[in-house]
Design an enzyme around this catalytic site. Structure first.
Site, PDB file in Angstrom:
ATOM      1  N   ARG A  38       5.221  -4.350 -12.317  1.00  0.00           N
ATOM      2  CA  ARG A  38       5.573  -3.908 -10.973  1.00  0.00           C
ATOM      3  C   ARG A  38       6.469  -4.760 -10.236  1.00  0.00           C
ATOM      4  O   ARG A  38       6.045  -6.060  -9.840  1.00  0.00           O
ATOM      5  CB  ARG A  38       4.235  -3.572 -10.176  1.00  0.00           C
ATOM      6  CG  ARG A  38       4.328  -3.009  -8.809  1.00  0.00           C
ATOM      7  CD  ARG A  38       2.818  -2.896  -8.125  1.00  0.00           C
ATOM      8  NE  ARG A  38       2.812  -2.184  -7.056  1.00  0.00           N
ATOM      9  CZ  ARG A  38       3.089  -2.718  -5.893  1.00  0.00           C
ATOM     10  NH1 ARG A  38       3.037  -4.041  -5.647  1.00  0.00           N
ATOM     11  NH2 ARG A  38       3.022  -1.846  -4.751  1.00  0.00           N
ATOM     12  N   SER A 107      -0.562   8.013  -9.156  1.00  0.00           N
ATOM     13  CA  SER A 107      -1.794   7.436  -8.499  1.00  0.00           C
ATOM     14  C   SER A 107      -2.286   8.681  -7.484  1.00  0.00           C
ATOM     15  O   SER A 107      -1.548   9.176  -6.606  1.00  0.00           O
ATOM     16  CB  SER A 107      -1.101   6.314  -7.457  1.00  0.00           C
ATOM     17  OG  SER A 107      -1.053   5.278  -8.136  1.00  0.00           O
ATOM     18  N   LYS A 136      -2.366  -3.838  -1.444  1.00  0.00           N
ATOM     19  CA  LYS A 136      -2.157  -2.694  -0.975  1.00  0.00           C
ATOM     20  C   LYS A 136      -2.158  -2.350   0.402  1.00  0.00           C
ATOM     21  O   LYS A 136      -3.574  -2.402   0.747  1.00  0.00           O
ATOM     22  CB  LYS A 136      -2.654  -1.696  -1.883  1.00  0.00           C
ATOM     23  CG  LYS A 136      -2.306  -0.022  -1.644  1.00  0.00           C
ATOM     24  CD  LYS A 136      -2.790   0.744  -2.731  1.00  0.00           C
ATOM     25  CE  LYS A 136      -2.088   2.362  -2.280  1.00  0.00           C
ATOM     26  NZ  LYS A 136      -0.712   2.315  -2.566  1.00  0.00           N
TER      27      LYS A 136
END
Length: 208
Positions: A38, A107, A136
């Site tokens: 990521r 997700s 997040k």
């Protein structure tokens, strides 16, 4: 079929200045069996370079590489698959553009997403986040254990739990119904990533 148990989500930033490949390799020794790269901060050439280097290191271990939210990089590096969220390119579009995609993760941030064609097209659904986490900041739902149990009761899809998961809560999340745990900081930022991964993997195996 996605049958993995310990999922490392890795980035250069998460490794706190340490070599990403070294951290990933140590984590595999500890029991990580799938890795997602990521790199939200990198441009495509830098992201691809990192992906190619990581993939080369994973091949001897038989660990699949999943790319986060970049179809071009995923295809260009020959990754096994891709993981996308609600605001990224959607699973149905990925299936159309990349028919040979081996692992497609999606997700889920609220319950209604569970009933969409996009969710149906994914190989696994990631409940994000299970617990609130600094990595997040745009959280829609903090699922917690009750949320994991609830979604488990509604679907037979593979569920990957992510968000502030560590050795201390790993067993509880598996018992709540997660099939696989995705971990970032508890492994990437650990003084000993191999030991950290092994400790979490042990809790997973105990809870199964």
């Amino acid at each position: 079929m996605f049958n993995r148990r310990l999922y490392l989500v890795i980035s250069g930033e998460a490794c706190k200045g340490r070599d990403l490949v070294a951290v990933a390799t140590a984590a595999i020794k500890g029991g990580v069996d799938v890795i997602q790269l990521r790199e939200k901060q990198l441009d495509n050439p830098a992201f691809l370079a990192s992906a190619l280097r990581l993939k080369e290191a994973l091949v001897p271990h038989g660990v699949p590489l999943v790319i986060n939210d970049n179809l071009w990089v995923a295809q260009a590096c020959g990754a096994t698959g891709i993981h996308v969220g609600n605001s990224d390119i959607q699973p149905l579009a990925i299936r159309a553009k990349w028919p040979s995609c081996g692992i497609l993760g999606y997700s889920i941030e609220y319950e209604k997403q569970l009933y969409t064609p996009e969710a149906a097209a994914a190989d696994y659904l990631a409940l994000s986040p299970v617990f609130a986490t600094p990595t997040k900041t745009d959280t829609v739902t903090e699922w917690k254990l009750e949320g994991v149990r609830h979604i488990r009761s509604l679907t037979n899809k593979i569920l990957v739990a992510i968000g502030a998961i560590h050795e201390g809560n790993a067993a509880d999340v598996i018992k709540a119904g997660a099939d696989c745990l995705a971990v970032v900081s508890a492994i990437c930022a650990a003084p000993d990533p191999e030991r950290a991964a092994a400790a979490i993997r042990l809790q997973i195996e105990k809870a199964l």
